[in-house]
Design an enzyme around this catalytic site. Structure first.
Site, short mmCIF file in Angstrom:
data_model
loop_
_atom_site.label_atom_id
_atom_site.label_comp_id
_atom_site.label_asym_id
_atom_site.label_seq_id
_atom_site.Cartn_x
_atom_site.Cartn_y
_atom_site.Cartn_z
N ASP A 295 0.87 -1.17 0.00
CA ASP A 295 0.00 0.00 0.00
C ASP A 295 0.91 1.22 0.00
OD1 ASP A 295 -1.60 2.15 0.63
OD2 ASP A 295 -2.68 1.15 2.25
N TYR B 207 -9.96 15.42 -5.85
CA TYR B 207 -9.10 14.84 -6.90
C TYR B 207 -8.30 15.94 -7.61
CZ TYR B 207 -7.73 12.26 -11.09
OH TYR B 207 -7.01 11.69 -12.10
N THR C 73 -9.10 2.25 -17.37
CA THR C 73 -8.34 2.17 -16.12
C THR C 73 -9.26 1.77 -14.98
OG1 THR C 73 -8.75 4.43 -15.37
CG2 THR C 73 -6.95 4.11 -16.92
#
Ligand code: ZN
Length: 659
Positions: free
Chosen positions: A462, A556, A592
């Protein structure tokens, strides 16, 4: 112990003489105690009708440098037997003329034949098998080798003193052919080199090989104590320090080699036990177990980490012996292929991970041969002059060239985050296509199995956990020797949320993955990028949202804008270290992981478009794929971008809000 792998059912699937020849060749190739990586060769003699209806005898012999383990029909050369056998009657035959004559003798298209083709031709038996079996080379690489061979085999073998492979060896053996016809003779032992067995059937020749090698192994087992159970030396340095030492060494080795090389490192029990030998500095510097290993490992490994001293000693060895070469030689790079270091263990070097693995396999067997030969009175391989003859024999070097060009990024190492799917996966694949070794990091455990082959190392980690990222970086360096390119790709794209409803936990989570993790990554890889032989490269996967944000994508867009700014500062700070940092801003790459059907529908709706329209909503009106992003990533890592850092390039089909 070697053992017969003959299986009636399996053998039945290989019809005819050629089928049987292929089958037992593969059986030999399957056992690394018999042959390694292109070593060894096999042949058979058959009759064919030519175009005139005449019967001709044909020698079917393995192609030079081919791998017995995977050989098929196309791996054998077909030659006129009498033409090849008669060459052994000549007094002299240059390599060039030998190669020409073997070409002229061909009866069918095929690979260049084994350098031992003439020897195969002069042996009268239908099937001939040749290996460099560890046990046989161990016995023969000792001061009392001839007596040991006599003790083990008596009249069952013909013993030939060391002669360089090729024409001279074939001629020497041709003079001894009558002895091979004596009843009870099953093999020819070539001192310091290997063994030839022969018989009328493929199976008998193969079984003779196994039987005779087992006899040699039996002699060894009585003399050699088990040593491989010893535990590795206690690691004297912590993992991060070891990684930095490895990368420094790999940088020095690459400089000596004249280009980037990958370097694997190993510190398991057999390696540690060998490094613990008090006489390491002596026994490791004597030479290879069998002559043709020299092109993979160099004559001797490097002890310690002084690459300049090793290179100087190598060039001095070339100067000492270069007059022995029949023609002007091209001096090979003086970098080691095997390094033995008290702190780092065994490091194996190659232009590709496959080459490094070959050096590793060969040296593991060499260590075993040395240990056992020392227990039998001393390891005595061929002389340094003989090693030179073999290393600079053009027909041996040709074996390496036949492996082909490895790609513009060969010898370099890329570290890709979020490599399990989408853009990260496409970048990893594209970089491997260019020859790079790739370490792919992903939270998805499937990343380890994502790709077969030595170019790939998948690491489950991670990226937001520095305690997991640091070991991933160390693993990359331990496997390949360094990190030259970083693709900072891992990211999340949460469902659209207006600022008024955006909770802090979501905001923080996006910042942690898209921004903070990349800061950790850059800090961890910087020391390694500084050591990259061609200069480090960082490719940051940004977003079209940096220049043209969308409603509902506050977290984002802000995270990618901050990441872009981080990359720009990186470009400024690291330029002096020779590291280029560039940013790709993809848009609407729908193949994706983050683009689920739901997200896609939601984003389309937020722009009041159909999904179809949204997919191609760009100036060029095309779909943008992860492959297109990967191609830009490769370009940014290549010489095309040699003079570019701090750049931001859109891969978005053209965006009218940005243009
Ligand atoms: Zn050989």
């Amino acid at each position: 112990m070697v053992a017969s792998l003959w299986d009636d059912a399996e053998a039945a699937g290989h019809a005819g003489d050629l089928g049987q020849r292929i089958y037992t060749s593969r059986l030999l190739g399957r056992d690394p105690d018999l042959v390694l990586h292109g070593g060894g060769n096999t042949s058979m003699k058959i009759t064919r009708r030519n175009v005139f209806g005449e019967t001709v005898e044909v020698l079917v012999v393995k192609g030079s440098g081919g791998d017995l383990a995977t050989i098929d029909e196309s791996g054998f050369a077909h030659l006129k037997l009498d033409h090849v056998a008669r060459l052994a009657d000549l007094d002299v035959l240059s390599d060039t003329e030998m190669a020409r004559q073997l070409t002229l003798a061909a009866t069918a298209a095929g690979p260049p034949p084994s350098v031992e083709a003439i020897l195969h031709a002069v042996l009268p038996h239908r099937f001939v098998d040749h290996t460099h079996a560890d046990a046989v080379v161990t016995l023969t690489n000792t001061p009392a080798g001839a007596e040991l061979i006599d003790e083990v085999y008596g009249d069952r073998v013909v013993v030939v003193d060391y002669v360089m492979p090729g024409f001279d060896l074939a001629r020497t053996c041709a003079a001894r052919v009558a002895e091979t016809k004596r009843p009870g003779v099953e093999a020819m032992i070539l001192m310091n080199h290997g063994i030839f067995t022969f018989a009328d059937t493929a199976r008998d020749s193969y079984e003779a090989m196994i039987r005779l090698v087992r006899m040699a192994e039996g002699r060894l087992d009585r003399s050699v104590p088990t040593w491989s159970n010893r535990s590795p030396s206690a690691p004297g340095i912590d993992r991060p320090s070891r990684a930095r030492l490895l990368a420094r060494l790999r940088a020095d080795v690459s400089a000596a080699a004249g280009g980037p090389m990958v370097m694997s490192s190993h510190s398991d029990a057999p390696v540690a036990a060998f490094l613990d030998r008090e006489d390491l500095a002596d026994v490791s510097q004597r030479g290879p177990a069998t002559p043709d290993h020299v092109i993979r490992t160099k004559p001797v490994p490097m002890l310690g980490r002084d690459v300049a001293a090793y290179a100087a000693a190598y060039l001095a060895y070339v100067e000492t012996h270069r007059d022995r070469a029949p023609a002007e030689i091209q001096v090979l790079d003086p970098a080691p292929r095997v390094v033995l270091d008290a702190e780092l263990g065994m490091c194996c070097v190659g232009r590709t991970p496959a080459d490094a693995a070959i050096a590793e396999d060969i040296y593991r067997h060499t260590m075993d041969v040395i240990n056992r030969a020392e227990a039998l009175g001393g390891y005595r391989p061929i002389s340094t002059a003989d090693q030179f003859d073999m290393e600079y024999w053009e027909l041996e070097q040709a074996k390496l060239h036949r492996r082909g060009v490895a790609g513009p990024l060969a010898g370099e190492v890329a570290f890709v985050t979020g490599a399990g799917r989408g853009i990260g996966r496409a970048c990893a694949e594209a970089l491997m296509d260019q020859g790079a070794a790739v370490v792919g990091v992903d939270v998805d455990p499937a990343v380890t199995e994502q790709r077969q082959g030595r170019q790939w190392l998948g690491v489950v980690a991670d990226v937001t956990d520095p305690g997991a990222l640091a070991p991933a970086v160390a693993a990359a360096v331990e496997r390949f020797g360094g990190i030259d390119m970083v693709v900072a790709n891992a990211g999340v794209f949460p469902p659209g949320t207006p600022i008024a409803q955006l909770d802090e936990a979501r905001w923080r989570q996006v910042m942690t993955v898209n921004l903070d993790a990349n800061l950790s990554l850059l800090r961890l890889v910087h020391p390694f990028l500084c050591l990259a032989p061609r200069g480090g490269r960082v490719v940051v996967i940004g977003s079209k949202n940096v220049a043209a944000p969308g409603p509902g994508a506050a977290a984002y867009s802000a995270s990618k804008a901050a990441l872009t700014q981080l990359a720009r500062v990186g470009a400024l700070e690291w330029g002096g270290d020779g590291i280029r940092v560039n940013v790709i801003h993809p848009n609407a790459v729908f193949d994706t992981g983050i683009w689920t059907e739901d997200v896609l529908a939601q984003r389309a709706a937020s722009y009041a478009m159909t999904v179809e329209r949204y997919r191609t909503d760009n100036v060029l009106g095309i779909e943008v794929t992860s492959t297109a992003v990967a191609a830009m990533c490769v370009a940014m890592c290549s010489a095309t971008f040699a003079c570019t850092t701090g750049a931001q390039v859109g891969v978005d089909g053209g965006n009218s809000r940005i243009i």
